[in-house]
Design an enzyme around this catalytic site. Structure first.
Site, PDB file in Angstrom:
ATOM      1  CE  LYS A 173      -7.355  -1.363   4.979  1.00 55.85           C
ATOM      2  NZ  LYS A 173      -6.017  -0.937   4.549  1.00 55.85           N
TER       3      LYS A 173
ATOM      4  CB  CYS B 124      -1.535   4.850   3.512  1.00 51.91           C
ATOM      5  SG  CYS B 124      -1.652   3.156   4.080  1.00 51.91           S
TER       6      CYS B 124
ATOM      7  NE  ARG C  78      -5.896   5.591   4.433  1.00 48.24           N
ATOM      8  CZ  ARG C  78      -5.175   5.489   5.552  1.00 48.24           C
ATOM      9  NH1 ARG C  78      -5.639   4.798   6.573  1.00 48.24           N
ATOM     10  NH2 ARG C  78      -3.977   6.054   5.660  1.00 48.24           N
TER      11      ARG C  78
ATOM     12  CB  CYS D 108      -0.936   0.025   1.202  1.00 49.43           C
ATOM     13  SG  CYS D 108      -2.321   1.165   0.915  1.00 49.43           S
TER      14      CYS D 108
ATOM     15  CD  GLU E 223     -14.336  -4.133  -3.692  1.00 49.45           C
ATOM     16  OE1 GLU E 223     -13.408  -4.682  -4.304  1.00 49.45           O
ATOM     17  OE2 GLU E 223     -14.509  -2.905  -3.713  1.00 49.45           O
TER      18      GLU E 223
ATOM     19  CE  LYS F 195      -6.574  -3.871   8.295  1.00 50.80           C
ATOM     20  NZ  LYS F 195      -5.369  -3.295   7.734  1.00 50.80           N
TER      21      LYS F 195
HETATM   22 ZN    ZN Z   1      -3.132   2.150   2.753  1.00 50.87          ZN
END
Ligand code: ZN
Length: 343
Positions: A216, A139, A238, A137, A254, A269
């Site tokens: 998620k 972030c 987010r 990821c 998904e 998650k």
């Molecule tokens: Zn992230």
């Protein structure tokens, strides 16, 4: 003196006790050995994946305040932690990196000398039997803290899906080249599993698997993780890419997309408030289902146990059991080593 008449075999057969019950489920709970014989769900070492945070060697090892017992490790300490985990029976770790520098596109994430790449190499050398997974990821690596490239759409800033895919693939390739067994994209961009699978295959990294963070949710339970990974977004939240907590059918959609795009394992998650999603995923798909017992779930147990309000190890065992009972084949949990060591 009264004479006590012994019951005849016929009396014993017909006697049903005072309440006249013929079915008594408590018989199966009379002792720990009987209970263990009939226990339907048992969490084993093979079910658990242990997450680790890796920082550059220039930084000190720091315990995360909201997650007692969890540290930001330098590479050598991450290796030590892996040895400890292996001794406890853990078969897999999931690595998160904190880079030396951050920029708008998270370019430090594909630096071959970055903390995660270095940790993968060092762990594979020192504990070769450990399965090493690397979270993919942006972030942790972007200066704005979002999971992708930010674009301005008429004054509204948002993460651009398609521009982000190439960067995620670049990061995944870098972790795979360092020796990761699995890459685990957690960004929730559309099409990332396909983009990463193609990038890996084009470079003949066909053995590297993908554990997809498929469902998620945009969750308040990630709070302590953002301290651990220093990845809190600088603006907004987010919710335009992570899922709405109210949705389960969307989770299945998904997951289906990720399966079609080539995921080897799928994930839900967080875990605890989403046990029904885990169950739905288990029933609808054949791939291994992982569930992430996230930082906030860990922190709540630790905080309450510290105050003496709950029995920490007992509650931990109950939580892990509930996640497995819901249908998870794998549980990613900060409790892994303490849980296995305490058995
Ligand atoms: Zn992230």
């Amino acid at each position: 003196m009264t004479t006590k008449t012994m019951p005849t075999p016929t009396d014993l057969l017909t006697s049903r006790g005072d309440a006249g019950l013929t079915r008594r489920p408590r018989r199966l709970r009379r002792s720990e050995s009987i209970r263990s014989l009939v226990r339907e769900t048992v969490v084993t070492a093979e079910d658990l994946i242990y997450p680790l945070f890796v920082v550059p060697n220039s930084r000190p090892r720091v315990e995360i305040k909201s997650m007692p017992g969890v540290y930001q490790n330098r590479v050598a300490e991450a290796v030590e932690e892996c040895k400890r985990a292996a001794d406890a029976g853990v078969r897999a770790v999931l690595l998160f990196g904190l880079p030396e520098y951050k920029d708008a596109i998270g370019s430090s994430s594909w630096d071959p000398t970055g903390p995660v790449q270095s940790a993968i190499e060092a762990i594979k050398r020192a504990v070769p039997e450990m399965t090493v997974m690397a979270d993919v990821c942006l972030c942790e690596y972007t200066d704005h803290g979002h999971c992708g490239v930010i674009v301005d759409h008429g004054g509204i800033k948002d993460v651009d899906n398609d521009q982000t895919l190439a960067l995620l693939a670049k990061q995944a390739l870098s972790f795979a080249a360092a020796g990761a067994d699995f890459v685990a994209p957690s960004d929730m961009m559309d099409g990332r599993i396909g983009a990463i699978r193609r990038a890996l295959d084009e470079r003949s990294l066909t053995d590297v698997g993908i554990m997809a963070y498929s469902a998620k949710y945009a969750s308040g339970f990630y709070g302590p993780f953002r301290e651990a990974a220093e990845s809190a977004p600088r603006f907004g939240d987010r919710r335009t890419y992570q899922m709405d907590p109210g949705n389960v059918r969307e989770a299945l959609r998904e997951i289906e997309l990720d399966v079609d795009e080539g995921a080897d394992m799928i994930m839900v998650k967080p875990a605890l408030s989403y046990l029904d999603v885990i169950r739905a995923a288990r029933e609808a798909f054949e791939l291994p289902v992982a569930a992430y017992n996230v930082s906030g779930e860990y922190a709540m147990v630790k905080a309450a146990a510290e105050r003496g309000w709950i029995d920490g190890p007992r509650v931990t065992a109950e939580i892990l059991t509930s996640i497995k009972r819901a249908g998870a084949d794998l549980i990613i949990t900060y409790h892994a080593v303490e849980f296995l060591s305490g058995r």
